[in-house]
Structure formats: structure tokens, C-alpha cells
Design a protein around this motif. Structure first.
Motif, mmCIF file in Angstrom:
data_model
loop_
_atom_site.group_PDB
_atom_site.id
_atom_site.type_symbol
_atom_site.label_atom_id
_atom_site.label_comp_id
_atom_site.label_asym_id
_atom_site.label_seq_id
_atom_site.Cartn_x
_atom_site.Cartn_y
_atom_site.Cartn_z
ATOM 1 N N ASN A 161 0.824 -1.204 0.000
ATOM 2 C CA ASN A 161 0.000 0.000 0.000
ATOM 3 C C ASN A 161 0.863 1.261 0.000
ATOM 4 O OD1 ASN A 161 -3.014 0.877 0.536
ATOM 5 N ND2 ASN A 161 -1.749 2.175 1.817
ATOM 6 N N ALA A 184 2.181 1.780 -3.505
ATOM 7 C CA ALA A 184 1.128 2.279 -4.391
ATOM 8 C C ALA A 184 0.883 3.763 -4.160
ATOM 9 C CB ALA A 184 -0.159 1.480 -4.174
ATOM 10 N N GLU A 185 0.827 4.173 -2.904
ATOM 11 C CA GLU A 185 0.603 5.587 -2.611
ATOM 12 C C GLU A 185 1.786 6.443 -3.064
ATOM 13 O OE1 GLU A 185 -0.629 6.531 1.324
ATOM 14 O OE2 GLU A 185 -2.387 5.225 1.281
ATOM 15 N N GLU A 220 3.765 5.935 -5.512
ATOM 16 C CA GLU A 220 3.815 6.002 -6.974
ATOM 17 C C GLU A 220 2.641 6.774 -7.580
ATOM 18 O OE1 GLU A 220 6.027 5.023 -9.143
ATOM 19 O OE2 GLU A 220 7.436 4.079 -7.752
ATOM 20 N N LEU A 221 1.508 6.800 -6.909
ATOM 21 C CA LEU A 221 0.298 7.309 -7.546
ATOM 22 C C LEU A 221 -0.223 8.640 -7.001
ATOM 23 C CD1 LEU A 221 -1.630 3.917 -7.796
ATOM 24 C CD2 LEU A 221 -0.580 5.187 -9.686
ATOM 25 N N CYS A 256 -6.407 5.575 -3.723
ATOM 26 C CA CYS A 256 -5.597 4.506 -4.300
ATOM 27 C C CYS A 256 -5.036 3.666 -3.169
ATOM 28 C CB CYS A 256 -4.478 5.055 -5.194
ATOM 29 S SG CYS A 256 -3.143 5.887 -4.310
ATOM 30 N N ALA A 277 -3.412 -0.722 -2.183
ATOM 31 C CA ALA A 277 -3.111 -2.095 -2.573
ATOM 32 C C ALA A 277 -3.896 -3.039 -1.679
ATOM 33 C CB ALA A 277 -1.619 -2.380 -2.443
ATOM 34 N N VAL A 306 -3.607 -3.618 -7.203
ATOM 35 C CA VAL A 306 -3.503 -2.165 -7.035
ATOM 36 C C VAL A 306 -4.788 -1.546 -7.580
ATOM 37 C CG1 VAL A 306 -2.252 -0.090 -7.749
ATOM 38 C CG2 VAL A 306 -0.993 -2.187 -7.192
ATOM 39 N N ILE A 344 5.266 0.014 -10.958
ATOM 40 C CA ILE A 344 4.657 -0.280 -9.663
ATOM 41 C C ILE A 344 4.739 -1.774 -9.368
ATOM 42 C CG2 ILE A 344 2.479 -0.277 -8.374
ATOM 43 C CD1 ILE A 344 1.743 2.283 -10.000
ATOM 44 N N ILE A 400 6.822 -3.552 -6.218
ATOM 45 C CA ILE A 400 6.159 -4.374 -5.203
ATOM 46 C C ILE A 400 6.754 -5.775 -5.155
ATOM 47 C CG2 ILE A 400 3.973 -5.477 -4.577
ATOM 48 C CD1 ILE A 400 2.542 -2.937 -5.553
ATOM 49 N N TYR A 433 -3.724 -4.920 -11.776
ATOM 50 C CA TYR A 433 -4.348 -3.602 -11.644
ATOM 51 C C TYR A 433 -5.851 -3.751 -11.853
ATOM 52 C CZ TYR A 433 -5.466 1.336 -12.243
ATOM 53 O OH TYR A 433 -6.023 2.582 -12.087
#
Length: 304
Positions: free
Chosen positions: A211, A214-215, A217-218, A227, A229, A251, A275, A279, A291
Motif C-alpha cells: 500500500n 502504491a501511494e 507512486e500514484l 488509491c 493495494a 492495485v 509499480i 512491489i 491492476y
């Protein structure tokens, strides 16, 4: 909505419902509970006792962030990881998870309330929480997931009729920092609803790291409404020429206005590959990453 009128009425409602008593409140650090804390501070001052419960199901660095953001409040931090993991042991059904988490939250708040002689609980329930709980979509831990037997004289919910975008408007009018006003939603049950199946310390540790990636990167690049994971189960993979049976991470990134509907973000394939690569390389027990492109409906935003 006239923001000035709403704030004035909410402050008066809290003051009236508190009735001169101390009030404990659930402060998670999200925009909903932060708005409630600001309103309640105006209404009852030092009779407000804000409580942050570290369930062991929080995002990476969350407790440290809460301590930094709300250092000027008499914030009570309750370390309750053991009781939450014990309550969730062996539980796989999403509704049962939510109900057990909801009960543990209430019992913690009851315990803290007795310690400070408080009779009321204030929480940041918003309108979508009530719609989804009453409509049978899912029991929010602070609505349908609450136990039937509660020791509090009153549950105070000053933003119960607002949607998320309206709560953000109120946050701006109250002068809350942008970091709070525009923060992504995070479910009350925490990472427990981002783990399909039984919630264990190992699974939570994996999804917490995924998670965070993901945060990282996004959030800055795409500014999604939300957003995260989620951990779906296990699948076969290969690492270092060795077969593994590792975790599958999904994700998810969506845009929404009020959380009632949502559309998946269109993310360039090269970014998705990066991403996935991060991970699987940074979390050795993860074998593959997918995704999620499903809108709401038919899916909900969270997995459970």
C-alpha cells in the motif's frame, strides 16, 4: 450548503448534546474525524477527549503522522494491536470482520471514557456510511458494525448528513491544513478489509508495504480520489530461478466525487509495470501484481 450556517448549527448541536459532560471522540486523522474534532473543540473546548486507536491495521507511519498533526491536542493514543488481531483470528467473512472490529473500537472507547468520566461518544459518520450500512452493501464499523450493547448515553454524529466532498468543503472553511482536507479516504477497519480471508500479522505487514508503494507512486503523480493495494491470495511465481507460491497484490486507483460511484484511473502501462516491479522486488513474498479496472458499481471501492 451554506458553510457558515452549517458550522454554526453543528457547533450548537454538539454543545447541546454534550450537555456539560465530557465527550470522547474517535480521531483517526482523516478528514471526517478531523472536521468533527475542529467542530467539537469550538463547541466544548477541553471537555473533548480525542482518542486515536492504533489497531495494528493502520497504514505505514500512520501513528507517527497522527502524533505530528495533532500534537496540540490532548490526544490519547491507545495501543490495541493485540486485542484486534485476537478478535480477528480465524475470521474470513467480510461482514464478520467489520462487526468484530466495530465492537473492539466501542470497547476501547468505553474503557477510555470510564477513565476520564465521559458519558458520550462523538464520531465522524458521514451519509455514505449510513446508506451503505442500511442498504445492506456493507456494515461500516461505526454504523452497522457497532454492537447492540453500548455503554454510552449518546452517540454524537455532527456530519452524519454530509457526503465526502461536502466534508472537505467544511474542512476548508474551518481552516484545516490541505494535508487533512484533501487526504484520501482510509477505511475505519483499516488494512483488515484489504486482506481477502483471515487477517494475520504477516498478511497485514505485506499489504502495508504494498500500500505504501502504491501511494508513493500514484498520489503525487495522479492525484486520485483514492488509491491502495489489497492482498488477494496466493499464486505461483519465480524468483531467482526458484519457484515460489507468493502473494497476489491488486492495485486500485479511482476517481470519485462522493464515494457513491467511482471510475478507475487510466494509468500508462509503463507506470503500472514500474509499480508491479517495485512491489515484487521490495516485498519478497509477493509473486504477482494486478491492476483493478472495475468501476463502482459493480464493484465497491474497497475489497471487503
Amino acid at each position: 450548503m451554506n458553510l457558515e450556517d452549517f458550522i454554526g448549527k453543528a457547533v450548537e448541536e454538539i454543545r447541546t448534546q454534550a450537555g456539560g459532560e465530557k465527550v470522547v471522540m474517535a480521531l483517526s486523522g482523516g478528514v471526517d474525524s478531523s472536521v468533527c474534532a475542529a467542530l467539537a473543540s469550538q463547541a466544548i473546548g477541553d471537555r473533548l477527549v480525542p482518542i486515536y486507536v492504533d489497531t495494528g491495521l493502520m497504514r505505514k507511519g500512520e501513528t507517527e503522522r497522527i502524533t505530528r498533526l495533532f500534537g496540540d491536542l490532548p490526544l490519547h493514543i491507545v495501543r490495541a494491536e493485540e486485542r484486534f488481531f485476537t478478535a480477528l483470528q480465524g475470521v474470513e467473512d467480510p461482514e464478520e470482520k467489520r462487526k468484530r472490529i466495530g465492537e473492539q473500537f466501542i470497547r476501547v472507547f468505553e474503557q477510555e471514557a470510564r477513565a476520564v468520566n465521559a458519558r458520550h461518544l462523538l464520531q465522524g459518520t458521514i451519509y455514505p456510511d449510513r446508506i451503505e450500512s442500511q442498504g445492506g452493501i456493507k456494515s461500516h464499523h461505526n454504523v452497522g458494525g457497532m454492537p447492540l450493547s453500548i455503554a454510552f448515553s449518546r452517540i454524537i454524529e455532527p456530519i452524519r448528513d454530509l457526503y465526502k466532498d461536502e466534508v472537505r468543503e467544511v474542512a476548508g472553511a474551518l481552516g484545516l491544513p490541505p494535508e487533512i482536507q484533501h487526504r484520501m479516504p482510509f477505511p475505519g477497519p483499516g488494512l483488515a478489509v484489504r486482506v481477502i480471508g483471515e487477517v494475520t500479522r504477516e498478511r497485514v505487514a505485506v499489504v502495508r508495504e504494498a500500500n505504501a508503494i502504491a501511494e508513493e507512486e500514484l498520489v503525487e503523480r495522479y492525484r486520485p480520489w483514492q488509491c491502495f493495494a489489497a492482498l488477494l491470495g496466493k499464486g505461483t511465481g519465480v524468483k531467482g530461478d526458484v519457484r515460489i507460491h507468493g502473494w497476489i497484490i491488486a492495485v486500485r486507483a479511482v476517481n470519485s466525487r462522493d464515494g457513491m460511484t467511482a471510475d478507475p484511473l487510466e494509468i500508462p502501462f509503463s507506470d503500472l509495470v514500474r509499480i508491479g516491479s517495485r512491489i515484487t522486488s521490495e516485498i519478497p513474498s509477493v509473486a504477482r501484481v494486478v491492476y483493478d479496472i472495475t468501476p463502482k458499481p459493480p464493484a465497491t471501492i474497497e475489497y471487503e
